[in-house]
Each structure stands twice: as structure tokens, then as C-alpha cells.
Design a protein around this motif. Structure first.
Motif, mmCIF file in Angstrom:
data_model
loop_
_atom_site.group_PDB
_atom_site.id
_atom_site.type_symbol
_atom_site.label_atom_id
_atom_site.label_comp_id
_atom_site.label_asym_id
_atom_site.label_seq_id
_atom_site.Cartn_x
_atom_site.Cartn_y
_atom_site.Cartn_z
ATOM 1 N N TRP A 64 0.812 -1.212 0.000
ATOM 2 C CA TRP A 64 0.000 0.000 0.000
ATOM 3 C C TRP A 64 0.846 1.262 0.000
ATOM 4 C CZ3 TRP A 64 0.388 3.326 4.181
ATOM 5 C CH2 TRP A 64 1.001 2.804 5.324
ATOM 6 N N ARG A 65 2.127 1.140 0.444
ATOM 7 C CA ARG A 65 2.978 2.319 0.499
ATOM 8 C C ARG A 65 3.370 2.809 -0.895
ATOM 9 N NH1 ARG A 65 3.811 -0.416 4.974
ATOM 10 N NH2 ARG A 65 3.690 0.739 6.924
ATOM 11 N N SER A 66 3.471 1.878 -1.862
ATOM 12 C CA SER A 66 3.781 2.301 -3.216
ATOM 13 C C SER A 66 2.685 3.216 -3.745
ATOM 14 C CB SER A 66 3.934 1.074 -4.128
ATOM 15 O OG SER A 66 5.059 0.324 -3.743
ATOM 16 N N TYR A 67 1.441 2.860 -3.436
ATOM 17 C CA TYR A 67 0.327 3.711 -3.859
ATOM 18 C C TYR A 67 0.402 5.051 -3.143
ATOM 19 C CZ TYR A 67 -4.295 5.640 -4.397
ATOM 20 O OH TYR A 67 -5.325 6.485 -4.661
ATOM 21 N N ASP A 68 0.707 5.026 -1.850
ATOM 22 C CA ASP A 68 0.782 6.266 -1.087
ATOM 23 C C ASP A 68 1.852 7.193 -1.644
ATOM 24 O OD1 ASP A 68 -1.263 5.730 0.571
ATOM 25 O OD2 ASP A 68 -0.080 5.316 2.352
ATOM 26 N N GLU A 69 2.983 6.629 -2.061
ATOM 27 C CA GLU A 69 4.049 7.454 -2.605
ATOM 28 C C GLU A 69 3.587 8.123 -3.896
ATOM 29 O OE1 GLU A 69 8.464 6.677 -4.395
ATOM 30 O OE2 GLU A 69 8.101 6.077 -2.312
ATOM 31 N N PHE A 70 2.900 7.391 -4.746
ATOM 32 C CA PHE A 70 2.369 7.979 -5.977
ATOM 33 C C PHE A 70 1.358 9.070 -5.642
ATOM 34 C CE2 PHE A 70 -0.652 8.285 -9.440
ATOM 35 C CZ PHE A 70 0.187 8.396 -10.554
ATOM 36 N N ASP A 71 0.498 8.773 -4.677
ATOM 37 C CA ASP A 71 -0.532 9.729 -4.276
ATOM 38 C C ASP A 71 0.097 11.011 -3.737
ATOM 39 O OD1 ASP A 71 -3.319 9.831 -4.399
ATOM 40 O OD2 ASP A 71 -3.493 9.644 -2.228
#
Length: 317
Positions: A253-260
Motif C-alpha cells: 500500500w505504500r507504493s500507492y501512497d508514494e504515488f498519491d
């Protein structure tokens, strides 16, 4: 704020930190009881006093901004400090990422009898200096603090898939009393130190700079002072050693957070109305969002302009 303004005037792009190194070396040697060392990479290591264990602060010496005119000056207006060139009639970045961290470290060096500091080269291009740090320097450190986060309220306890600190240290730090909140962050030197085997708790703190990596960067003084107060509180109250073994956390989920998070920051930059290319965005942010590739920047860029076309269409209707 005079020391801070002097730091802002020192131009220290990645790979060309020599002037900043000289400034810190000269400043430090005037403080009684300090020892300054360097290594092959150009990192600085400062020890003050004799102690069984030391609090430790780290910061990086380099900055991203390419604009820094000969007449660069700092403008202090109320609670805000920004950089400006009168000759070119333009705002220019302070390099507050991470000169604010350097300032906090040097303020604490003046105040406390025993302390360790480490200043790393070339963090902005992939934590080059901390990747070559002398790890034995940290053997007698109780904890490591890095003030190297934009904004005013983040205490970073995880970066990527790496945990940084123990619950015991967080409880002792008392960060909530200073308005800080726990969060996860992006690549910086304490993550590199943990992944190289550092055995004590680390954190990264918001230290009052905004719009980093741009020429519109500015500092809000009260937010910087709040960070200094928290760092001083930790030094004075966290008198134990706070061991911590790095844990590799589930990062899906952190990969998505970084993109976000990249979307939020890049959208805010593009909202300023200046023309930036996809390559410009990649150059400015690839060290901040290391998991993102050029295709991600293309996607963010396209989404921004598609969204603004929609908003423009609504306004016309």
C-alpha cells in the motif's frame, strides 16, 4: 535567524558542497570541546564533549535548486523567509531542504555539552554520502534525529518498507505535545543508515520548509522553531539508549501512497502557472519519490492537464 540566513546564502548543489563544508567547519571550530572529522566521501562528523552515549542529529549538505544568483538574498517578512534576486527580479530557492536541518543541528551544538552531528553529501541524488558513512561513528549514539521533512507536523517512523524506531522511543519523545503526528515518509539518510545496520531508533521530522526542490521554496519560522523545540525536548528527556532492529514491512500500500503524495506535490507545483516539462519534474522529484519512474511522471503530468481541461470546460459552461 542570522545563522539561518547565512546558511541560505551558501549555494551547495549536489556534488559541490565544498563551500557549505567549509562554512560548517569554520563555525564549529569556534565552539569549545568539539572535534570535527571527515571521510573520503566528504561527509562531516562532529563530536562535542565526552560521554558514554550521545544524542545525534544528522542533516544533508546539498540542495536541488539550480538558480542562485550572485545577488541572492533572503527576505524575511513576518513569519516567512524566502530567497530573491533583485537583479533578475525572481524568487529563488533557499535550499531550506536541508539547511533548516543544519541550522537545528548547529543550534543544538551550541546549547548542549555532549552531542554528535553528521552532515552528509549528495542526499538529493540518492543518499550517496550516507551510503558511504562511517558506521562506527554511531556506535555510542542513543538515537538519531534527522530534521529533513517539509511542513510542520510529521514525525516519520517508516520509510518505504523500513521501520525506523521503537515504540519505547516514540513514547519517550513526547512528540504529540508539540503537535506532531506519526507518519511514513520518503527516502532520506536515516533510512540509508538503518538499512546499513544502524541499531538505534531514528526519526525524520518536519522542519518548517515548504515547496521544496522549487524556486518558490520558503520557510515558516514558527514551524522551524517548533521542530527545534521538539529536538531539544528529545535530547533533554530521552536519556536512555533506544535500540531498534530494522523490520521490513509490507509495502504494497505504500507504493500507492508514494504515488498519491507525488500527485499532491506536483499538482501544487503546476498550479503556480509556470511551464514545467516531464523531464523537469523527474529531475526535481526523482530523489524524493524513488519508486516512481518516468512513466509515472508522464501519468501525473497528463492527469493534471486533463483535469484542468475539464475544470476549464465547466467554467465556460
Amino acid at each position: 535567524m542570522e545563522l539561518l540566513k547565512k546558511l541560505y546564502k551558501v549555494y551547495s548543489p549536489s556534488g559541490k558542497e565544498r563551500t557549505m563544508i567549509k562554512f560548517i567547519w569554520n563555525y564549529t571550530k569556534r565552539i569549545t570541546g568539539t572535534k570535527v572529522e571527515t571521510d573520503a566521501a566528504g561527509n562531516l562528523y562532529i563530536t562535542k564533549g565526552e560521554a558514554e552515549s550521545y544524542p545525534c542529529i544528522v542533516a544533508h549538505l546539498d540542495q536541488v535548486q539550480r538558480l542562485h544568483s550572485k545577488d541572492f538574498t533572503t527576505v524575511e517578512t513576518g513569519e516567512i523567509i524566502f530567497g530573491y534576486s533583485s537583479r533578475n527580479k525572481r524568487q529563488e530557492g533557499l535550499g531550506a531542504d536541508d539547511k533548516n536541518g543544519i541550522w537545528i543541528a548547529l543550534k543544538c551544538l551550541r546549547k548542549y555539552d555532549s552531542l554528535k552531528l553528521a552532515f552528509f553529501v549528495s542526499e538529493e541524488v540518492g543518499c550517496v554520502g550516507s551510503g558511504k558513512a562511517v558506521m562506527d561513528f554511531f556506535n555510542d549514539c542513543r538515537f538519531v534525529i534527522q530534521p529533513d521533512r517539509r511542513g510542520y507536523q510529521d514525525i516519520v517512523t517508516e520509510i518505504g518498507w523500513t521501520s525506523l524506531c521503537s515504540p519505547k522511543f516514540l513514547q519517550a519523545a513526547g512528540y504529540k505535545k508539540f503537535g506532531y503526528r506519526e507518519t511514513h515518509g520518503m527516502m532520506t539518510d536515516v533510512q540509508e543508515l538503518k538499512e546499513r545496520g544502524l541499531q538505534v531508533s531514528c526519526i525524520n521530522l518536519s522542519c518548517g520548509y515548504y515547496e521544496p526542490h522549487t524556486d518558490h521554496e520558503f520557510t515558516i519560522k514558527k514551524d522551524l522553531m517548533s521542530c527545534l523545540s521538539l529536538v531539544e525536548h528529545i535530547i533533554e528527556n530521552c536519556t536512555d539508549t533506544y535500540p531498534h532492529q530494522t523490520e521490513i514491512l509490507d509495502g504494497r500500500w505504500r507504493s500507492y501512497d508514494e504515488f498519491d503524495e507525488a500527485v499532491d506535490e506536483i499538482f501544487a507545483l503546476l498550479d503556480q502557472g509556470e511551464l514545467w516539462s516531464i523531464e523537469d519534474l523527474y529531475y526535481m522529484y526523482h530523489s524524493v519519490f524513488p519508486k516512481l519512474d518516468m512513466e509515472d511522471y508522464q501519468r501525473i503530468y497528463t492527469e493534471y492537464y486533463n483535469l484542468n481541461k475539464i475544470e476549464y470546460g465547466k467554467q465556460k459552461l
